[in-house]
Scaffold this active site. Structure first.
Site, PDB file in Angstrom:
ATOM      1  CE1 TYR A 158      -1.564   6.727   8.175  1.00  0.00           C
ATOM      2  CE2 TYR A 158      -0.586   6.053   6.089  1.00  0.00           C
ATOM      3  CZ  TYR A 158      -1.489   5.838   7.107  1.00  0.00           C
ATOM      4  OH  TYR A 158      -2.334   4.758   7.078  1.00  0.00           O
ATOM      5  N   GLY A 214       0.392  -4.643  -5.592  1.00  0.00           N
ATOM      6  CA  GLY A 214       0.178  -4.834  -4.170  1.00  0.00           C
ATOM      7  C   GLY A 214      -0.519  -6.123  -3.808  1.00  0.00           C
ATOM      8  NE  ARG A 215      -6.259  -4.947  -1.060  1.00  0.00           N
ATOM      9  CZ  ARG A 215      -7.439  -4.823  -0.487  1.00  0.00           C
ATOM     10  NH1 ARG A 215      -8.445  -5.595  -0.878  1.00  0.00           N
ATOM     11  NH2 ARG A 215      -7.642  -3.948   0.470  1.00  0.00           N
TER      12      ARG A 215
END
Length: 363
Positions: free
Chosen positions: A177, A320-321
């Site tokens: 990004y 995370g997941r």
């Protein structure tokens, strides 16, 4: 992060879920419930939150640039604080990883250089609750004055985050990004003070860090990197923009941030199947040059976290997941309770299903 007392070393890392209210990309009650449910984490970072309208790269992601968004996030931070949690806002600008359908007036995305993003798709809205993946649009190069204006937009976003009740901010400098685009040799071909040498390519990160530190103080500022060293899957390269010499790039950046006395570094490790692990010599050298806390995330298990902690390479660990599917994850890890599996079909967008309906463990 100095002076902040944490309940444990478990982190809810930034996780894009695409469930903000429309129109306006506003955090709503569903997001309040989601973060409240996971407030037993020692430390929490929001999903990527765009600092301005041009910073959006995916449909239904939240912002921190309007009064309605600030008010929505205030409900989230109040709920987290009522549970004794600590939460930072991840300030996000996608730069070139966007599409003209997501840009104000249908304009081009902005970037350090007019180099299109490849091997990546962005998600655009095609209806009230429908969307599609598409290739990013070709960006236009920012002028030098526009780069300086972006630094001030980050400062304003930090002011907005403070107004929304956040305990600090994290700068998204990873995953290909905007800030990562300034750092990378693959995406920055500028001839002004923001391009050329590594020192110049790090200038934007340095100035943005100074700007947000002027709002929260440097100890309440974190920076996230994704220092990939290799890739077995070319479609994943954009996530970290693999540099010719990643150790030199990221150790130099870490040393700069250490001198600026920021609160922590967050390292996003490769997280796809059969992805390479970070080299151990890099972990040690990073620890040597950066003395504040280091957070590591990316397919972590309790066993992997314990090994990295034992070696002194990191201090906190993002799940995370696993945290998506287990809102009570700290208790499950502490007590070796079984884990819910993650419904990958509901990760991005949708309703409560796969978002706030995962059960806690009942012994």
């Amino acid at each position: 992060m100095s002076g902040t007392s944490l309940k444990n070393r478990i982190v809810l890392p930034p996780l894009t879920r695409c469930r903000s209210l429309q129109p306006g990309n506003i955090p709503g009650d569903r997001m309040v419930d989601y973060y409240r449910q996971r407030a037993s984490a020692g430390f929490m970072v929001t999903e990527g939150t765009q600092i301005e309208p041009r910073g959006q790269g995916y449909a239904w992601t939240p912002g921190i640039h309007s009064e309605a968004q600030i008010a929505g996030w205030r409900k989230v931070t109040d709920a987290v604080h009522q549970q004794g949690g600590v939460i930072f806002c991840q300030l996000w600008h996608v730069g070139r990883v966007s599409h003209h359908a997501l840009q104000p007036g249908g304009g081009q995305p902005v970037a350090p250089s007019a180099v299109p993003a490849t091997n990546v798709r962005v998600f655009i809205e095609t209806g009230p609750s429908t969307g599609e993946l598409t290739a990013p649009s070709v960006p236009r190069e920012l002028s030098t004055e526009e780069v300086r204006e972006l630094v001030e937009l980050y400062r304003q976003a930090a002011i907005n985050a403070r107004q929304a009740g956040f305990d600090g901010v994290e700068l998204h400098s990873a995953n290909g990004y905007l800030i990562n685009q300034f750092i990378s040799e693959h995406t920055n071909f500028r001839s002004d003070e923001y391009g050329g040498s590594l020192e110049n390519r790090l200038r934007f990160l340095k100035q943005v860090t100074e700007a947000v530190s002027s709002v929260f103080g440097s100890q309440k500022v974190g920076v996230r990197f994704a220092p990939l060293f290799s890739s077995t899957d070319e479609d994943r390269v954009y996530l970290g923009l693999v540099e010719p010499d990643p150790q030199h790039t990221y150790l130099t950046a870490a040393a700069m941030l250490n001198e600026m006395k920021i609160g922590y570094l967050s390292i996003a490790e490769p997280d796809w199947d059969n992805s390479p692990d970070l080299p151990e010599d890099f972990r040690q050298r990073l620890r040597d040059v950066f003395r504040s806390p280091i957070i590591c995330s990316g397919r972590y298990t309790r066993q992997k976290a314990e090994r990295v902690l034992k070696n002194g390479w990191a201090d906190l660990f993002g799940f995370g997941r696993t945290f998506i599917a287990n809102p009570d994850l700290p208790a499950r890890l502490q007590n070796n309770y079984p884990l819910n599996s993650t419904d990958t079909s509901s990760l991005y967008g949708g309703s409560d299903a796969g978002y706030t309906d995962y059960p806690v463990y009942r012994p």
